[in-house]
Write an enzyme that holds these catalytic residues in place. Structure first.
Site, short mmCIF file in Angstrom:
data_model
loop_
_atom_site.label_atom_id
_atom_site.label_comp_id
_atom_site.label_asym_id
_atom_site.label_seq_id
_atom_site.Cartn_x
_atom_site.Cartn_y
_atom_site.Cartn_z
N LYS A 295 0.96 -4.12 8.97
CA LYS A 295 2.23 -3.71 8.35
C LYS A 295 3.00 -2.84 9.34
O LYS A 295 2.45 -1.87 9.88
CB LYS A 295 1.99 -2.93 7.05
N ASN B 8 9.61 -6.59 3.12
CA ASN B 8 9.42 -5.35 2.36
C ASN B 8 10.66 -4.47 2.53
O ASN B 8 11.26 -4.44 3.60
CB ASN B 8 8.16 -4.64 2.88
N GLY B 9 11.01 -3.77 1.46
CA GLY B 9 12.12 -2.82 1.53
C GLY B 9 13.24 -3.11 0.55
O GLY B 9 13.90 -4.13 0.65
N ASP B 10 13.42 -2.21 -0.43
CA ASP B 10 14.55 -2.25 -1.37
C ASP B 10 14.55 -3.49 -2.27
O ASP B 10 15.60 -3.93 -2.72
CB ASP B 10 15.89 -2.17 -0.64
N CYS C 86 3.78 3.49 8.22
CA CYS C 86 4.00 4.73 7.48
C CYS C 86 4.90 5.68 8.27
O CYS C 86 4.64 5.97 9.44
CB CYS C 86 2.67 5.42 7.20
N HIS D 54 8.69 -3.89 6.99
CA HIS D 54 9.64 -3.09 6.21
C HIS D 54 10.96 -3.04 6.99
O HIS D 54 10.96 -2.71 8.18
CB HIS D 54 9.10 -1.67 5.99
N PRO E 171 0.84 -1.20 0.00
CA PRO E 171 0.00 0.00 0.00
C PRO E 171 0.87 1.25 0.00
O PRO E 171 1.81 1.36 0.79
CB PRO E 171 -0.79 -0.12 1.31
#
Length: 352
Positions: A146, A207-209, A107, A176, A23
């Site tokens: 998340k 999640n991440g890169d 976020c 993340h 998202p």
């Protein structure tokens, strides 16, 4: 070597593959979700929606909550800092057709964290527990979460949060690999994600890169995560989903999209944005997407990208933007900006 593990499930929903669209506010609207699903995403998650129903009358919120015509499972992300309000938001979204509720505790945006929402919640573990319990109890559909690794380098509490989430009935967790204070700077780390995987028995999404099929494979191997979640790596490159899925299944690279397919996808995305938002908003939202597409197109050098972006950003109507896309692929990349500029000038003359 292909991953022989069963595909992960979120409640009754078995994912189509191990590649998920993250998202992203201002990015994962209905046109982009539909495109990413078409190009191989196994699950897509909508833009975060405020948990305050009194704000849902705004055009921005109405558009973010628009999932008409989308196949399931429809995953809706909610954001806020009040447990009762988040629970109500979850119930109302479920009543409107959401099939998965995702809670945003990842976020890093200042305007979100300043309201004690998003990743700011990671500083208050009792409140996290209260929110998780309230939202899970409020709905009879799966709830996911998340998070980031923590608020800062000195408060890496993702493992504790993960245990709390599993105990509360959260059915999948995306992590993340950065703490909040990093925002999107530096490199993501995957040790924390691996630690989370080792401590819980629910699906974990890394999640991440993750921007290439090879990186996706290495992150899955290193962390043991059940799937990868792609955010910024999909901007201007919606083909990444099918490329990663193919690499994970077959161990080989798919060919990059050719110019004909790029033109078809860009034109289709442009048309979908204009249809969804109307001309005024659609023209403006298309500008950032075109910039991302140009950044991901190796046929153009940096100067040509800058020139093309400047030309496109000056266009004010649907037809002008459509003509730009058609002209962009009609010529050799080295001279594309010259021909596009001429076409745009002629369009302006016709409009006058």
């Amino acid at each position: 070597m292909p991953d022989s593990r069963p595909l992960p499930s979120i409640g009754p929903y078995r994912l189509a593959n191990r590649v998920i669209l993250a998202p992203m506010a201002g990015v994962t609207d209905r046109p982009f979700r539909s495109l990413c699903r078409q190009l191989g995403a196994g699950l897509v998650v909508g833009e975060m929606v405020t948990s305050d129903p009194s704000l849902w009358h705004t055009r921005k919120s109405r558009l973010r909550m628009d999932h008409r015509g989308e196949p399931g499972p429809r995953s809706v992300q909610i954001a806020g800092g009040d447990a009762d309000m988040l629970a109500l938001a979850a119930k109302l979204n479920a009543d409107q057709g959401a099939e998965i509720i995702d809670i945003n505790m990842g976020c890093p945006a200042k305007k979100v964290c300043n309201k004690a929402a998003g990743s700011a919640l990671l500083r208050d573990e009792p409140l996290v527990g209260e929110i998780l319990d309230a939202v899970v109890a409020a709905v009879d559909i799966p709830v996911t979460l998340k998070i980031r690794t923590g608020w800062c380098a000195d408060s890496n509490n993702a493992v504790r949060i993960a245990r709390m989430a599993e105990d509360a009935g959260i059915q999948a967790l995306a992590v993340h690999g950065r703490h909040r204070q990093q925002k999107y700077q530096g490199e993501a780390e995957y040790d924390t994600i691996a630690a989370v995987v080792s401590e819980v028995n629910i699906p974990v999404f890394a999640n991440g890169d993750i921007t290439t099929p090879e990186k996706a494979r290495s992150v899955l191997d290193y962390t043991g995560a059940d799937a990868v979640m792609i955010g910024r790596g999909a901007q201007g490159n919606p083909w990444i989903f099918r490329e990663i899925d193919h690499f994970l299944r077959q161990g080989s690279r798919l060919s990059a999209p050719d110019a004909e397919e790029r033109q078809e996808v860009l034109g289709g995305h442009l048309d979908a944005l204009h249809a969804f938002y109307g001309e005024h908003m659609g023209v403006r939202i298309a500008r950032k997407h075109l910039g991302w597409y140009l950044d991901g197109d190796s046929r153009f050098d940096d100067q040509t990208r800058r020139t093309l972006r400047a030309i496109f950003n000056g266009l004010e109507d649907t037809q002008g933007q459509r003509d730009f896309i058609d002209e962009l692929f009609r010529h050799d990349p080295a001279t594309a900006s010259v021909h596009v500029a001429k076409a745009v000038a002629q369009h302006g003359t016709r409009a006058a």
